[in-house]
Design a protein around this motif. Structure first.
Motif, PDB file in Angstrom:
ATOM      1  N   ALA A  47     -55.328  99.878  44.875  1.00 13.65           N
ATOM      2  CA  ALA A  47     -54.956  99.554  43.499  1.00 13.65           C
ATOM      3  C   ALA A  47     -56.219  99.300  42.687  1.00 13.65           C
ATOM      4  CB  ALA A  47     -54.067  98.319  43.481  1.00 13.65           C
ATOM      5  N   PRO A  48     -56.239  99.725  41.430  1.00 14.56           N
ATOM      6  CA  PRO A  48     -57.422  99.479  40.605  1.00 14.56           C
ATOM      7  C   PRO A  48     -57.576  97.991  40.328  1.00 14.56           C
ATOM      8  CG  PRO A  48     -55.655 100.399  39.284  1.00 14.56           C
ATOM      9  CD  PRO A  48     -55.198 100.433  40.716  1.00 14.56           C
ATOM     10  N   GLU A  49     -58.805  97.603  40.071  1.00  6.84           N
ATOM     11  CA  GLU A  49     -59.050  96.209  39.752  1.00  6.84           C
ATOM     12  C   GLU A  49     -58.601  95.940  38.317  1.00  6.84           C
ATOM     13  OE1 GLU A  49     -62.774  94.561  40.748  1.00  6.84           O
ATOM     14  OE2 GLU A  49     -62.903  95.680  42.622  1.00  6.84           O
ATOM     15  N   PRO A  50     -58.319  94.687  38.000  1.00  5.02           N
ATOM     16  CA  PRO A  50     -57.860  94.365  36.649  1.00  5.02           C
ATOM     17  C   PRO A  50     -58.899  94.726  35.589  1.00  5.02           C
ATOM     18  CG  PRO A  50     -57.854  92.414  38.073  1.00  5.02           C
ATOM     19  CD  PRO A  50     -58.413  93.542  38.854  1.00  5.02           C
ATOM     20  N   VAL A  51     -58.402  94.966  34.389  1.00  2.00           N
ATOM     21  CA  VAL A  51     -59.259  95.323  33.267  1.00  2.00           C
ATOM     22  C   VAL A  51     -60.082  94.105  32.881  1.00  2.00           C
ATOM     23  CG1 VAL A  51     -59.272  96.094  30.864  1.00  2.00           C
ATOM     24  CG2 VAL A  51     -57.550  96.943  32.441  1.00  2.00           C
ATOM     25  N   THR A  52     -61.383  94.319  32.683  1.00  2.00           N
ATOM     26  CA  THR A  52     -62.230  93.223  32.214  1.00  2.00           C
ATOM     27  C   THR A  52     -62.252  93.255  30.689  1.00  2.00           C
ATOM     28  OG1 THR A  52     -64.225  94.560  32.222  1.00  2.00           O
ATOM     29  CG2 THR A  52     -63.695  93.402  34.272  1.00  2.00           C
ATOM     30  N   GLU A  53     -62.843  92.246  30.092  1.00  2.00           N
ATOM     31  CA  GLU A  53     -62.877  92.182  28.632  1.00  2.00           C
ATOM     32  C   GLU A  53     -63.654  93.343  28.023  1.00  2.00           C
ATOM     33  OE1 GLU A  53     -63.301  89.312  30.565  1.00  2.00           O
ATOM     34  OE2 GLU A  53     -61.247  88.802  30.070  1.00  2.00           O
ATOM     35  N   ALA A  54     -64.658  93.845  28.694  1.00  2.00           N
ATOM     36  CA  ALA A  54     -65.490  94.907  28.148  1.00  2.00           C
ATOM     37  C   ALA A  54     -64.812  96.276  28.221  1.00  2.00           C
ATOM     38  CB  ALA A  54     -66.825  94.963  28.881  1.00  2.00           C
ATOM     39  N   MET A  55     -63.858  96.468  29.108  1.00  2.00           N
ATOM     40  CA  MET A  55     -63.265  97.789  29.316  1.00  2.00           C
ATOM     41  C   MET A  55     -62.494  98.333  28.110  1.00  2.00           C
ATOM     42  SD  MET A  55     -64.546  98.817  32.010  1.00  2.00           S
ATOM     43  CE  MET A  55     -63.693 100.352  32.163  1.00  2.00           C
ATOM     44  N   PRO A  56     -61.731  97.544  27.371  1.00  2.00           N
ATOM     45  CA  PRO A  56     -61.057  98.135  26.204  1.00  2.00           C
ATOM     46  C   PRO A  56     -62.049  98.742  25.214  1.00  2.00           C
ATOM     47  CG  PRO A  56     -60.084  96.019  26.706  1.00  2.00           C
ATOM     48  CD  PRO A  56     -61.296  96.165  27.584  1.00  2.00           C
ATOM     49  N   GLU A  57     -63.195  98.129  25.042  1.00  2.00           N
ATOM     50  CA  GLU A  57     -64.199  98.658  24.124  1.00  2.00           C
ATOM     51  C   GLU A  57     -64.744  99.994  24.650  1.00  2.00           C
ATOM     52  OE1 GLU A  57     -68.669  97.412  22.944  1.00  2.00           O
ATOM     53  OE2 GLU A  57     -67.156  95.836  22.714  1.00  2.00           O
ATOM     54  N   VAL A  58     -64.979 100.100  25.947  1.00  2.00           N
ATOM     55  CA  VAL A  58     -65.467 101.340  26.539  1.00  2.00           C
ATOM     56  C   VAL A  58     -64.412 102.430  26.409  1.00  2.00           C
ATOM     57  CG1 VAL A  58     -66.160 102.439  28.709  1.00  2.00           C
ATOM     58  CG2 VAL A  58     -67.060 100.184  28.121  1.00  2.00           C
ATOM     59  N   ALA A  59     -63.164 102.089  26.710  1.00  2.00           N
ATOM     60  CA  ALA A  59     -62.080 103.072  26.603  1.00  2.00           C
ATOM     61  C   ALA A  59     -61.944 103.578  25.168  1.00  2.00           C
ATOM     62  CB  ALA A  59     -60.767 102.464  27.090  1.00  2.00           C
ATOM     63  N   ALA A  60     -62.049 102.672  24.219  1.00  2.00           N
ATOM     64  CA  ALA A  60     -61.949 103.074  22.808  1.00  2.00           C
ATOM     65  C   ALA A  60     -63.126 103.975  22.428  1.00  2.00           C
ATOM     66  CB  ALA A  60     -61.913 101.837  21.905  1.00  2.00           C
ATOM     67  N   LEU A  61     -64.294 103.672  22.932  1.00  2.00           N
ATOM     68  CA  LEU A  61     -65.470 104.480  22.653  1.00  2.00           C
ATOM     69  C   LEU A  61     -65.321 105.881  23.250  1.00  2.00           C
ATOM     70  CD1 LEU A  61     -68.276 104.497  21.374  1.00  2.00           C
ATOM     71  CD2 LEU A  61     -69.182 103.648  23.536  1.00  2.00           C
ATOM     72  N   LEU A  62     -64.800 105.974  24.483  1.00  2.00           N
ATOM     73  CA  LEU A  62     -64.582 107.275  25.108  1.00  2.00           C
ATOM     74  C   LEU A  62     -63.513 108.076  24.354  1.00  2.00           C
ATOM     75  CD1 LEU A  62     -64.751 106.333  28.894  1.00  2.00           C
ATOM     76  CD2 LEU A  62     -66.474 107.553  27.555  1.00  2.00           C
ATOM     77  N   ALA A  63     -62.480 107.388  23.900  1.00  2.00           N
ATOM     78  CA  ALA A  63     -61.433 108.064  23.129  1.00  2.00           C
ATOM     79  C   ALA A  63     -62.005 108.596  21.808  1.00  2.00           C
ATOM     80  CB  ALA A  63     -60.282 107.104  22.860  1.00  2.00           C
ATOM     81  N   TRP A  64     -62.835 107.788  21.181  1.00  2.00           N
ATOM     82  CA  TRP A  64     -63.472 108.225  19.940  1.00  2.00           C
ATOM     83  C   TRP A  64     -64.334 109.460  20.192  1.00  2.00           C
ATOM     84  CZ3 TRP A  64     -68.831 108.227  19.233  1.00  2.00           C
ATOM     85  CH2 TRP A  64     -69.267 108.578  17.949  1.00  2.00           C
TER      86      TRP A  64
END
Length: 180
Positions: A47-64
């Motif tokens: 199972a993947p590890e839980p999302v850290t606080e920094a991950m939403p910002e990285v995901a948004a940056l990759l989506a952008w």
């Protein structure tokens, strides 16, 4: 796999639901579900590890980056998504290797304990050679002395006790305690 698919997969592995991914990337839930379904990992995968606080910002940056008009930005986003996916997989592998190594060390210690105990319980096999008793002399030195002093000794046979006693008296060498 394109950068867009990599971002969807990455967000899904990081614990985002299809609804959250759809809202974040501004795409339909059906499209997100299709990408996730097409690339689902087997049930035996960790199972993947839980999302850290920094991950939403990285995901948004990759989506952008994936949605950007500039091909260089999209290519950089794809490369970053691939690197992050590789790092995630490597972290999982390293964690499993650490568990295996720890278990292996524990089993080796236990095996050593069992072998030591087995050796103390097993009788000595029949026909094993006994240790030679310690000598307080060099056979070649005693033989040379014996020949010089008129004693008859063979080249390889055991030196007679009377010759050893005479050599010890003559050289004032103390005799070791008798060995039976």
């Amino acid at each position: 796999m394109n950068a867009y698919d990599a971002v969807v997969r990455s967000m899904h592995r990081d614990g985002y639901t299809p609804d959250q991914i759809s809202a974040e990337l501004n795409v339909s839930k059906e499209e997100v579900t299709a990408i996730i379904t097409a690339t689902e990992q087997p049930a035996s995968a960790p199972a993947p590890e839980p999302v850290t606080e920094a991950m939403p910002e990285v995901a948004a940056l990759l989506a952008w980056a994936a949605a950007h008009d500039d091909t260089k930005v999209r290519a950089d986003g794809e490369q970053a998504a691939a690197v992050l996916a590789a790092l995630r997989e490597r972290r999982i592998v390293d964690a499993e290797l650490e568990k295996i190594t720890s278990e292996e060390d524990r089993l080796e210690e236990r095996l050593a304990e069992l072998r030591a105990r087995k050796n103390t319980l097993q009788p000595e096999p029949v026909g094993t050679k006994r240790k030679r008793p310690e000598r307080d002399y060099e056979p070649n030195v005693v033989r040379a002395w014996a020949r010089e002093n008129g004693h008859d000794v063979q080249d390889r046979a055991r030196i007679p006790k009377k010759v050893l006693d005479a050599w010890r008296r003559r050289e004032n060498v103390p005799q070791l305690a008798a060995v039976s």
